[in-house]
Design a protein around this motif. Structure first.
Motif, PDB file in Angstrom:
ATOM      1  N   UNK A  14       2.814  -9.541  -1.684  1.00 35.52           N
ATOM      2  CA  UNK A  14       2.645  -9.120  -0.289  1.00 35.52           C
ATOM      3  C   UNK A  14       4.001  -8.998   0.417  1.00 35.52           C
ATOM      4  N   UNK A  15       4.883  -8.161  -0.132  1.00 29.74           N
ATOM      5  CA  UNK A  15       6.274  -8.168   0.328  1.00 29.74           C
ATOM      6  C   UNK A  15       6.548  -7.223   1.499  1.00 29.74           C
ATOM      7  N   UNK A  16       7.327  -7.697   2.449  1.00 32.79           N
ATOM      8  CA  UNK A  16       7.893  -6.769   3.424  1.00 32.79           C
ATOM      9  C   UNK A  16       8.870  -5.870   2.671  1.00 32.79           C
ATOM     10  N   UNK A  17       8.717  -4.564   2.844  1.00 33.52           N
ATOM     11  CA  UNK A  17       9.477  -3.620   2.024  1.00 33.52           C
ATOM     12  C   UNK A  17      10.202  -2.585   2.860  1.00 33.52           C
ATOM     13  N   UNK A  18       9.459  -1.906   3.717  1.00 35.05           N
ATOM     14  CA  UNK A  18      10.019  -0.840   4.538  1.00 35.05           C
ATOM     15  C   UNK A  18       9.352  -0.917   5.910  1.00 35.05           C
ATOM     16  N   UNK A  70      20.651  -9.811  10.850  1.00 37.22           N
ATOM     17  CA  UNK A  70      20.573  -8.487  10.233  1.00 37.22           C
ATOM     18  C   UNK A  70      19.420  -8.431   9.246  1.00 37.22           C
ATOM     19  N   UNK A  71      18.676  -7.353   9.318  1.00 35.97           N
ATOM     20  CA  UNK A  71      17.534  -7.143   8.438  1.00 35.97           C
ATOM     21  C   UNK A  71      17.528  -5.679   8.027  1.00 35.97           C
ATOM     22  N   UNK A  72      17.568  -5.435   6.734  1.00 38.01           N
ATOM     23  CA  UNK A  72      17.545  -4.048   6.273  1.00 38.01           C
ATOM     24  C   UNK A  72      16.194  -3.417   6.628  1.00 38.01           C
ATOM     25  N   UNK A  73      16.203  -2.242   7.236  1.00 39.80           N
ATOM     26  CA  UNK A  73      14.934  -1.607   7.592  1.00 39.80           C
ATOM     27  C   UNK A  73      14.095  -1.242   6.373  1.00 39.80           C
ATOM     28  N   UNK A  74      14.752  -1.058   5.212  1.00 39.23           N
ATOM     29  CA  UNK A  74      14.011  -0.727   3.993  1.00 39.23           C
ATOM     30  C   UNK A  74      14.817  -1.152   2.771  1.00 39.23           C
ATOM     31  N   UNK A  75      14.113  -1.671   1.763  1.00 41.12           N
ATOM     32  CA  UNK A  75      14.761  -1.985   0.490  1.00 41.12           C
ATOM     33  C   UNK A  75      14.348  -0.978  -0.592  1.00 41.12           C
ATOM     34  N   UNK A  76      13.716   0.119  -0.186  1.00 39.71           N
ATOM     35  CA  UNK A  76      13.330   1.153  -1.151  1.00 39.71           C
ATOM     36  C   UNK A  76      14.539   1.701  -1.914  1.00 39.71           C
ATOM     37  N   UNK A  77      15.700   1.932  -1.260  1.00 42.91           N
ATOM     38  CA  UNK A  77      16.870   2.366  -2.038  1.00 42.91           C
ATOM     39  C   UNK A  77      17.274   1.369  -3.122  1.00 42.91           C
ATOM     40  N   UNK A  78      17.079   0.072  -2.840  1.00 43.12           N
ATOM     41  CA  UNK A  78      17.388  -0.940  -3.862  1.00 43.12           C
ATOM     42  C   UNK A  78      16.380  -0.850  -5.003  1.00 43.12           C
ATOM     43  N   UNK A  99       1.807   2.242   1.112  1.00 44.94           N
ATOM     44  CA  UNK A  99       2.583   3.244   1.847  1.00 44.94           C
ATOM     45  C   UNK A  99       4.062   3.175   1.454  1.00 44.94           C
ATOM     46  N   UNK A 100       4.590   1.955   1.370  1.00 46.26           N
ATOM     47  CA  UNK A 100       6.014   1.788   1.029  1.00 46.26           C
ATOM     48  C   UNK A 100       6.317   2.304  -0.371  1.00 46.26           C
ATOM     49  N   UNK A 101       5.490   1.888  -1.349  1.00 45.18           N
ATOM     50  CA  UNK A 101       5.746   2.278  -2.735  1.00 45.18           C
ATOM     51  C   UNK A 101       5.544   3.779  -2.950  1.00 45.18           C
ATOM     52  N   UNK A 102       4.683   4.390  -2.134  1.00 46.31           N
ATOM     53  CA  UNK A 102       4.444   5.826  -2.303  1.00 46.31           C
ATOM     54  C   UNK A 102       5.693   6.642  -2.007  1.00 46.31           C
ATOM     55  N   UNK A 103       6.618   6.098  -1.206  1.00 51.17           N
ATOM     56  CA  UNK A 103       7.847   6.830  -0.897  1.00 51.17           C
ATOM     57  C   UNK A 103       8.763   6.943  -2.111  1.00 51.17           C
TER      58      UNK A 103
END
Length: 491
Positions: free
Chosen positions: A235-239, A385-393, A422-426
């Motif tokens: 259940x991770x915060x991702x984006x 500081x909090x990255x708005x998204x870790x999808x690039x990682x 939704x996050x993983x679909x990106x």
């Protein structure tokens, strides 16, 4: 003859000098092994014996060893992170090492992960936090488990430099966790070359990929190499944008909010904006979502809330005064093996503030007590500081060939299954094994889908902290992850 004697004496002197020089270099080399990066002094491997836990009050009898104590991550500032490490129940020398992180930011991996979810000793809800019970589904059945209270200010972790607490954020947390690992390996050198994984849940959805990226980047230096093989996220915060959209859509689809509120949010909220709350209609509509969630347990939609006098003062319910609170909270609502107990956080607080418990865990001398809390709300509210998204990682780690598994308890409203989908679909990853159920003990435990570089699974009927609700299923899933095998897709 005299010349021969002189030559022999000179040769003897040279040998003695070489011996002394080699000895000094050897001592110097051993000394320098106690340092890592920026002159930060690390404690030597001989310290692990003093961290051995031998008299933990109420501990069930076990055959494995466990250790707890402090690791210095910055000698200059006096930053110390607290850990609790459990050897695998059997054959620890043959099993991997797993680091578990809870989120918040500001919540304790010892208070949640270790003693409410996946550790071998769980806080006993039948004794108001005054004892422990054995967890038959502890993850140290399959791995050596390391729990870290991070960053400083969480649990027993601390800094002697006040300004450190004003700079807490994703980057500092990742760097301190990285320094912690290298320091910890000096205490436990036999684990340095072990297969290594990082796991966590909620806001650790950011901690874990950020730490994994740091390890991946610095592994280019052979002297710093850590054998990281994969990450596991629950259940991770991702984006942020997708997480917010998922939270709203899930609340509507599960009858928490009205059609009108949902339509207003869809019309007025731009979650990709840096400040979506500047739109007054959006701001008020999202407040309505949080107001309705305040009536129930956002982390477990279909279970009771705690009615104990302290339950709502320790941050268990959704705060409605600020969107920041909703966006980053990761306080879990757990259950015990015999049934759901929404007041377990209070029991954990009672247990970890016992003088004899703190002394046994080497967190204090038993007299000068630490004020332990399961979540630090000041850290939570002041997060720098909090990255708005870790999808690039994610993309970077997928390209590097790391094993990445993500799972969702499907009754969590805080970081719901929709947010994660939704996050993983990106990522737009090709599907390699289409959506199907996975089974545990001949029942559908959830559904999963495999993509090129990532596996996503659900847990049917589980809330935010999945192992609290589905302990046996979680252990089976964790075992599949470690073995690199798909979850069982047949009865």
């Amino acid at each position: 003859m005299d010349n021969l004697v002189l030559k022999l004496k000179s040769l003897y002197t040279l040998v003695i000098l070489l011996f002394v020089l080699c000895f000094k270099l050897s001592v110097s080399s051993r000394s320098h092994r106690h340092y890592y990066g920026g002159g930060r002094k690390l404690r030597s491997s001989s310290d692990n014996g003093s961290d051995l836990v031998t008299n933990l009050p109420g501990q069930p009898q076990v055959d494995f060893k466990h250790y707890a104590g402090y690791v210095t991550v910055n000698e200059t500032n006096g930053r110390e992170l607290f850990y609790w490490f459990y050897e695998a129940m059997t054959k620890p020398e043959e099993k991997p090492l797993v680091l578990w992180l809870n989120g918040g930011p500001g919540c304790s991996s010892v208070g949640y992960g270790a003693t409410q979810e996946i550790g071998p000793f769980l806080v006993d809800n039948n004794n108001d936090g005054q004892g422990l019970k054995f967890n038959n589904f502890s993850w140290n059945k399959e791995a050596n488990m390391l729990f870290l209270e991070s960053p400083v200010g969480v649990g027993f972790s601390y800094s002697n430099t006040t300004s450190d607490y004003e700079q807490l954020g994703d980057d500092l947390t990742a760097n301190d966790a990285y320094n912690f690992l290298h320091n910890w390996f000096l205490k436990f050198p036999s684990y340095r070359t072990k297969t290594f994984y990082i796991a966590g849940e909620s806001y650790a959805g950011k901690y874990v990929p950020e730490l994994a990226e740091l390890i991946h980047d610095r592994n280019k230096d052979p002297s710093l190499y850590i054998d990281l093989k994969g990450i596991l996220l629950g259940n991770p915060e991702t984006s942020d944008a997708e997480d917010w959209m998922g939270l709203v859509d899930y609340a509507w689809s599960h009858a928490v909010i009205s059609d009108e509120t949902h339509k207003t949010i869809k019309k007025s909220c731009d979650f990709n904006s840096s400040d979506p709350w500047k739109n007054e209609d959006c701001d008020q509509a999202v407040d309505e979502v949080l107001k309705q969630y305040h009536e129930i347990d956002i982390y477990s939609l279909y279970t009771s809330v705690c009615f104990a006098s302290t339950a709502r003062s320790n941050g268990q319910t959704m705060q409605t005064s600020t969107k920041r609170s909703s966006k980053s909270s990761s306080k879990m609502m757990p259950r015990m093996m015999g049934g759901y107990d929404p007041c377990l956080d209070d029991y954990a607080k009672a247990f970890y503030n016992r003088p004899d418990v703190q002394k046994a865990l080497h967190a204090s001398d038993g007299h000068n007590l630490k004020n332990w809390s399961i979540c630090n709300n000041k850290i939570f509210n002041d997060w720098a500081d909090s990255k708005p998204s870790v999808i690039p990682i994610y993309k970077k780690l997928i390209s590097a060939g790391l094993r990445i598994w993500v799972y969702s308890g499907d009754t969590d409203g805080r970081v719901p299954v929709l947010s994660t989908r939704y996050s993983l679909s990106t990522l737009a990853l090709p599907v390699t094994k289409p959506w199907r159920p996975w089974y545990h003990e001949n029942e559908v435990s959830g559904w999963y889908e495999e993509y090129q570089g990532l596996t996503f699974a659900t847990f049917r009927g589980a809330g935010h902290a999945v192992p609290c609700f589905k302990p046996s299923n979680s252990l089976a899933f964790f075992t599949s992850f470690l073995h690199g095998e798909s979850p069982p897709s047949t009865k």
